[in-house]
Write an enzyme that holds these catalytic residues in place. Sequence first.
Site, PDB file in Angstrom:
ATOM      1  N   GLU A 180       0.816  -1.220   0.000  1.00  0.00           N
ATOM      2  CA  GLU A 180       0.000   0.000   0.000  1.00  0.00           C
ATOM      3  C   GLU A 180       0.853   1.275   0.000  1.00  0.00           C
ATOM      4  O   GLU A 180       0.335   2.350  -0.333  1.00  0.00           O
ATOM      5  CB  GLU A 180      -0.976  -0.032   1.185  1.00  0.00           C
ATOM      6  CG  GLU A 180      -2.055  -1.084   0.975  1.00  0.00           C
ATOM      7  CD  GLU A 180      -2.947  -1.342   2.179  1.00  0.00           C
ATOM      8  OE1 GLU A 180      -4.129  -1.669   1.971  1.00  0.00           O
ATOM      9  OE2 GLU A 180      -2.470  -1.249   3.333  1.00  0.00           O
ATOM     10  N   GLY A 196     -12.457  -4.363   1.295  1.00  0.00           N
ATOM     11  CA  GLY A 196     -13.480  -5.281   0.801  1.00  0.00           C
ATOM     12  C   GLY A 196     -14.772  -4.504   0.589  1.00  0.00           C
ATOM     13  O   GLY A 196     -15.135  -3.653   1.413  1.00  0.00           O
ATOM     14  N   MET A 224      -9.389  -3.150   7.976  1.00  0.00           N
ATOM     15  CA  MET A 224      -8.903  -3.575   9.290  1.00  0.00           C
ATOM     16  C   MET A 224      -8.128  -2.490  10.057  1.00  0.00           C
ATOM     17  O   MET A 224      -7.525  -2.794  11.083  1.00  0.00           O
ATOM     18  CB  MET A 224      -8.025  -4.831   9.140  1.00  0.00           C
ATOM     19  CG  MET A 224      -8.767  -5.998   8.521  1.00  0.00           C
ATOM     20  SD  MET A 224      -7.744  -7.479   8.286  1.00  0.00           S
ATOM     21  CE  MET A 224      -7.412  -7.953   9.974  1.00  0.00           C
ATOM     22  N   GLU A 225      -8.146  -1.239   9.568  1.00  0.00           N
ATOM     23  CA  GLU A 225      -7.324  -0.207  10.231  1.00  0.00           C
ATOM     24  C   GLU A 225      -7.993   1.154  10.393  1.00  0.00           C
ATOM     25  O   GLU A 225      -7.708   1.868  11.382  1.00  0.00           O
ATOM     26  CB  GLU A 225      -5.997   0.020   9.464  1.00  0.00           C
ATOM     27  CG  GLU A 225      -5.064  -1.170   9.398  1.00  0.00           C
ATOM     28  CD  GLU A 225      -5.386  -2.159   8.273  1.00  0.00           C
ATOM     29  OE1 GLU A 225      -6.140  -1.768   7.344  1.00  0.00           O
ATOM     30  OE2 GLU A 225      -4.918  -3.306   8.314  1.00  0.00           O
ATOM     31  N   ASP A 279     -11.615  -6.762  -3.186  1.00  0.00           N
ATOM     32  CA  ASP A 279     -12.420  -8.002  -3.093  1.00  0.00           C
ATOM     33  C   ASP A 279     -13.803  -7.621  -2.583  1.00  0.00           C
ATOM     34  O   ASP A 279     -14.050  -6.468  -2.245  1.00  0.00           O
ATOM     35  CB  ASP A 279     -11.747  -9.005  -2.140  1.00  0.00           C
ATOM     36  CG  ASP A 279     -11.583  -8.435  -0.749  1.00  0.00           C
ATOM     37  OD1 ASP A 279     -10.511  -7.862  -0.465  1.00  0.00           O
ATOM     38  OD2 ASP A 279     -12.531  -8.499   0.051  1.00  0.00           O
TER      39      ASP A 279
HETATM   40  O1  OS5 Z   1      -4.621  -4.729   6.078  1.00  0.00           O
HETATM   41  C1  OS5 Z   1      -5.595  -5.720   5.934  1.00  0.00           C
HETATM   42  C2  OS5 Z   1      -6.933  -5.075   5.698  1.00  0.00           C
HETATM   43  N1  OS5 Z   1      -6.875  -4.694   4.297  1.00  0.00           N
HETATM   44  C3  OS5 Z   1      -8.155  -4.257   3.712  1.00  0.00           C
HETATM   45  C4  OS5 Z   1      -9.064  -5.374   3.247  1.00  0.00           C
HETATM   46  C5  OS5 Z   1      -9.898  -6.148   4.043  1.00  0.00           C
HETATM   47  N2  OS5 Z   1     -10.087  -6.182   5.378  1.00  0.00           N
HETATM   48  C6  OS5 Z   1     -10.993  -7.081   5.861  1.00  0.00           C
HETATM   49  N3  OS5 Z   1     -11.672  -7.937   5.092  1.00  0.00           N
HETATM   50  C7  OS5 Z   1     -11.521  -7.905   3.734  1.00  0.00           C
HETATM   51  N4  OS5 Z   1     -12.232  -8.755   2.964  1.00  0.00           N
HETATM   52  C8  OS5 Z   1     -10.603  -6.996   3.185  1.00  0.00           C
HETATM   53  N5  OS5 Z   1     -10.219  -6.736   1.909  1.00  0.00           N
HETATM   54  C9  OS5 Z   1      -9.275  -5.752   1.949  1.00  0.00           C
HETATM   55  C10 OS5 Z   1      -6.138  -5.735   3.639  1.00  0.00           C
HETATM   56  C11 OS5 Z   1      -5.394  -6.524   4.678  1.00  0.00           C
HETATM   57  C12 OS5 Z   1      -6.002  -7.915   4.777  1.00  0.00           C
HETATM   58  S1  OS5 Z   1      -5.074  -9.066   5.692  1.00  0.00           S
HETATM   59  C13 OS5 Z   1      -4.139  -9.773   4.392  1.00  0.00           C
HETATM   60  C14 OS5 Z   1      -2.970 -10.603   4.891  1.00  0.00           C
HETATM   61  C15 OS5 Z   1      -2.280 -11.227   3.720  1.00  0.00           C
HETATM   62  C16 OS5 Z   1      -0.885 -11.691   4.012  1.00  0.00           C
HETATM   63  N6  OS5 Z   1      -0.553 -12.561   4.923  1.00  0.00           N
HETATM   64  N7  OS5 Z   1       0.766 -12.779   4.842  1.00  0.00           N
HETATM   65  N8  OS5 Z   1       1.221 -12.039   3.877  1.00  0.00           N
HETATM   66  C17 OS5 Z   1       0.244 -11.344   3.328  1.00  0.00           C
HETATM   67  C18 OS5 Z   1       2.640 -12.055   3.475  1.00  0.00           C
HETATM   68  C19 OS5 Z   1       3.516 -11.227   4.378  1.00  0.00           C
HETATM   69  C20 OS5 Z   1       4.548 -11.819   5.066  1.00  0.00           C
HETATM   70  C21 OS5 Z   1       5.361 -11.045   5.900  1.00  0.00           C
HETATM   71  C22 OS5 Z   1       5.151  -9.666   6.022  1.00  0.00           C
HETATM   72  C23 OS5 Z   1       4.105  -9.075   5.329  1.00  0.00           C
HETATM   73  C24 OS5 Z   1       3.304  -9.852   4.482  1.00  0.00           C
END
Ligand code: OS5
Length: 231
Positions: free
Chosen positions: A13, A79, A173-174, A197
């Site tokens: 982001e 989302g 989520m923030e 999404d």
């Molecule tokens: O920051 C989180 C919230 N964001 C908005 C979002 C959202 N929130 C809730 N529900 C939905 N359906 C949503 N759609 C968009 C996006 C983000 C979601 S949590 C994604 C986690 C994905 C991830 N996990 N591991 N990695 C990525 C790799 C990684 C490894 C190390 C360091 C950083 C990333």
Amino acid sequence: MSKIAIMGAMPEEIEPLLEKVENIKKTEYGKNSYYEATYRGKNIVIAYSKIGKVFASLTATILIEKFGCDRLLFSGVAGAINPDLNIGDLIIADALCQHDLDITAFGHPHGFVPEGEVCIATDKSLRDIAKKVAEKNGLILKEGIIATGDQFVASTDRKDFISSTFQADALEMEGASVAVVCDALNVPFFVLRAISDSANDEAGMDFDAFLESSAKISAEFILNMVESIEP
Ligand code: OS5
């Protein structure tokens, strides 16, 4: 001169921002990286918080208290709840609420704790700047309620609950935790999200497919806004 904070939650982001700004100075603080920079003559500080309300609160507080930012812009993905929102569409928050804050056992409404409020409004003058930027660039900008919680929502049941309880148009989520910090510290703030999404059964796959492109759409819009903000 004023200093504008731009924050995201994930590296994806803020990377499109870091590619376009100048004179970057990186500082490590509180287990995070902060990038002081300039963009078209404006002083800015960029950071990603890591995912969720606690990390986002910490980062917003540091941007304000340590780096002296006097306005905060959040850029990222979300989302969709409102069926009019498709992948890549932009939404700005009029107000934000915490969909997972629940002391209803004591008769309080969802999202409410004593001495708090269910929804916190974003800064109107920043929203007006965003609308002008959208108009100038022929972009559609939806405006509505964004619901925040410490959950990646990938279920139509949960989405329907958030929709009917908070009349929310999008979720993430923030944002609402940043709103709490900025409201308490009297710092004008703004939240922009591009849809990645639809928070349904396919949310995980869509998120992986569209995180990068949607984050870029949001970041590019934010930089256009920075140009229009009075120093
Ligand atoms: O920051 C989180 C919230 N964001 C908005 C979002 C959202 N929130 C809730 N529900 C939905 N359906 C949503 N759609 C968009 C996006 C983000 C979601 S949590 C994604 C986690 C994905 C991830 N996990 N591991 N990695 C990525 C790799 C990684 C490894 C190390 C360091 C950083 C990333």
